[in-house]
Design a protein around this motif. Sequence first.
Motif, mmCIF file in Angstrom:
data_model
loop_
_atom_site.group_PDB
_atom_site.id
_atom_site.type_symbol
_atom_site.label_atom_id
_atom_site.label_comp_id
_atom_site.label_asym_id
_atom_site.label_seq_id
_atom_site.Cartn_x
_atom_site.Cartn_y
_atom_site.Cartn_z
ATOM 1 N N MET A 75 -84.462 -37.436 -8.721
ATOM 2 C CA MET A 75 -84.000 -36.297 -8.844
ATOM 3 C C MET A 75 -84.893 -34.842 -10.470
ATOM 4 O O MET A 75 -85.425 -35.749 -11.097
ATOM 5 N N THR A 76 -84.478 -33.760 -10.102
ATOM 6 C CA THR A 76 -84.926 -32.894 -10.826
ATOM 7 C C THR A 76 -83.689 -32.138 -11.472
ATOM 8 O O THR A 76 -83.464 -32.713 -10.540
ATOM 9 N N ALA A 77 -83.689 -32.154 -12.790
ATOM 10 C CA ALA A 77 -83.125 -31.936 -13.832
ATOM 11 C C ALA A 77 -83.420 -31.903 -15.074
ATOM 12 O O ALA A 77 -84.720 -31.792 -15.837
ATOM 13 N N PRO A 78 -82.526 -31.196 -15.495
ATOM 14 C CA PRO A 78 -81.428 -30.624 -15.148
ATOM 15 C C PRO A 78 -81.850 -29.098 -14.191
ATOM 16 O O PRO A 78 -82.673 -29.129 -13.676
ATOM 17 N N ALA A 79 -80.568 -29.017 -13.206
ATOM 18 C CA ALA A 79 -80.543 -28.647 -11.933
ATOM 19 C C ALA A 79 -81.035 -26.594 -12.464
ATOM 20 O O ALA A 79 -79.962 -27.055 -13.578
ATOM 21 N N ILE A 80 -81.581 -25.823 -11.753
ATOM 22 C CA ILE A 80 -80.905 -24.601 -12.173
ATOM 23 C C ILE A 80 -79.978 -24.228 -10.778
ATOM 24 O O ILE A 80 -80.221 -24.479 -10.231
ATOM 25 N N THR A 81 -79.489 -23.204 -11.732
ATOM 26 C CA THR A 81 -78.263 -22.921 -10.996
ATOM 27 C C THR A 81 -78.019 -21.798 -10.942
ATOM 28 O O THR A 81 -78.699 -21.081 -11.927
ATOM 29 N N VAL A 82 -76.550 -21.270 -10.238
ATOM 30 C CA VAL A 82 -76.379 -19.639 -10.268
ATOM 31 C C VAL A 82 -75.116 -19.777 -9.793
ATOM 32 O O VAL A 82 -74.100 -20.921 -10.011
ATOM 33 N N ARG A 101 -86.878 -23.830 -4.035
ATOM 34 C CA ARG A 101 -86.230 -23.846 -2.802
ATOM 35 C C ARG A 101 -84.844 -23.364 -2.650
ATOM 36 O O ARG A 101 -84.002 -23.459 -1.299
ATOM 37 N N HIS A 102 -84.284 -24.569 -3.104
ATOM 38 C CA HIS A 102 -82.586 -24.130 -3.718
ATOM 39 C C HIS A 102 -82.167 -23.888 -4.467
ATOM 40 O O HIS A 102 -82.491 -24.389 -6.072
ATOM 41 N N LEU A 103 -80.309 -23.430 -4.822
ATOM 42 C CA LEU A 103 -79.870 -23.100 -6.029
ATOM 43 C C LEU A 103 -78.393 -23.451 -5.599
ATOM 44 O O LEU A 103 -78.012 -22.535 -4.449
ATOM 45 N N PRO A 104 -78.154 -24.735 -6.460
ATOM 46 C CA PRO A 104 -76.541 -25.406 -6.173
ATOM 47 C C PRO A 104 -76.175 -23.746 -6.419
ATOM 48 O O PRO A 104 -76.384 -23.290 -8.463
ATOM 49 N N VAL A 105 -74.659 -23.089 -6.211
ATOM 50 C CA VAL A 105 -74.572 -22.307 -6.929
ATOM 51 C C VAL A 105 -72.859 -22.858 -7.393
ATOM 52 O O VAL A 105 -72.271 -23.907 -6.958
ATOM 53 N N VAL A 106 -72.442 -22.452 -9.008
ATOM 54 C CA VAL A 106 -71.270 -23.735 -9.546
ATOM 55 C C VAL A 106 -70.926 -22.093 -10.192
ATOM 56 O O VAL A 106 -70.935 -21.223 -10.277
ATOM 57 N N GLU A 107 -69.482 -22.685 -10.674
ATOM 58 C CA GLU A 107 -68.318 -21.478 -11.236
ATOM 59 C C GLU A 107 -67.708 -22.328 -11.988
ATOM 60 O O GLU A 107 -66.841 -23.717 -11.590
ATOM 61 N N GLY A 108 -67.853 -22.610 -13.296
ATOM 62 C CA GLY A 108 -67.549 -22.835 -14.384
ATOM 63 C C GLY A 108 -68.692 -24.189 -14.059
ATOM 64 O O GLY A 108 -69.465 -24.424 -14.372
ATOM 65 N N GLU A 109 -67.461 -25.405 -14.141
ATOM 66 C CA GLU A 109 -68.639 -26.852 -13.578
ATOM 67 C C GLU A 109 -67.927 -27.378 -12.415
ATOM 68 O O GLU A 109 -69.306 -28.038 -11.750
ATOM 69 N N ALA A 110 -68.214 -26.924 -11.700
ATOM 70 C CA ALA A 110 -67.662 -26.934 -9.977
ATOM 71 C C ALA A 110 -68.543 -26.642 -8.620
ATOM 72 O O ALA A 110 -68.591 -25.487 -9.433
ATOM 73 N N LEU A 111 -69.067 -27.849 -8.071
ATOM 74 C CA LEU A 111 -70.061 -26.796 -7.217
ATOM 75 C C LEU A 111 -69.470 -26.075 -6.141
ATOM 76 O O LEU A 111 -68.870 -27.096 -5.497
ATOM 77 N N VAL A 112 -70.150 -25.053 -5.828
ATOM 78 C CA VAL A 112 -68.885 -24.001 -5.128
ATOM 79 C C VAL A 112 -69.909 -24.304 -3.377
ATOM 80 O O VAL A 112 -69.534 -23.611 -2.628
ATOM 81 N N VAL A 115 -78.022 -21.957 -1.951
ATOM 82 C CA VAL A 115 -78.294 -21.179 -1.073
ATOM 83 C C VAL A 115 -79.964 -21.809 -1.185
ATOM 84 O O VAL A 115 -80.005 -22.348 -2.540
ATOM 85 N N SER A 116 -80.222 -21.440 -0.246
ATOM 86 C CA SER A 116 -81.934 -21.925 -0.206
ATOM 87 C C SER A 116 -82.994 -20.141 0.044
ATOM 88 O O SER A 116 -81.757 -19.296 0.294
ATOM 89 N N ILE A 117 -84.096 -20.580 -0.438
ATOM 90 C CA ILE A 117 -84.566 -19.434 -0.431
ATOM 91 C C ILE A 117 -84.606 -18.049 0.599
ATOM 92 O O ILE A 117 -84.481 -17.584 1.123
ATOM 93 N N GLY A 118 -84.093 -19.217 2.019
ATOM 94 C CA GLY A 118 -84.601 -19.020 3.073
ATOM 95 C C GLY A 118 -83.370 -18.254 3.361
ATOM 96 O O GLY A 118 -83.279 -17.134 4.448
#
Length: 142
Positions: A75-82, A101-112, A115-118
């Motif tokens: 995996m690519t780590a650490p993940a770049i998040t928004v 092309r993909h961004l995990p969306v996190v609030e605090g430390e929770a994955l919520v 989103v993809s570039i598309g």
Amino acid sequence: MTIALILQGKGSEVLTVDCATPVRDAVTLLAERKIGAVPVLRAGRVAGIMSERDIIYCLKSDGAAVLDWPVEKIMTAPAITVEPTGDILGALSLMTKRRIRHLPVVEGEALVGLVSIGDLVKFRMDKIEAEAEAMLNYIQSV
């Protein structure tokens, strides 16, 4: 315009895998769901992201043996998040600069969400089209 607006439209369901998941199983998930990447979790937190590119690069360098490795090894780590409150144009800029092309969306430390570039481009194009239509309607009414 925030990332939260996109998640409202597309939903917040995110497929994930655990760090210990064999690459073979993650590849099956990507293929069956026709997706290009999956966030990788460790103890419920985003540890990284595994994409088609990660798989291809490792297959080229290490061969089919990578299919039996745990996902965390490729995996690519650490993940770049928004965050959900993040700006859509800022996220597009980040994805372009980092060539992702993909961004995990996190609030605090929770994955919520994810989103993809598309997703971002579609949202932006829909907004531009709505503005153009509103302008045309205004011009025609004057």
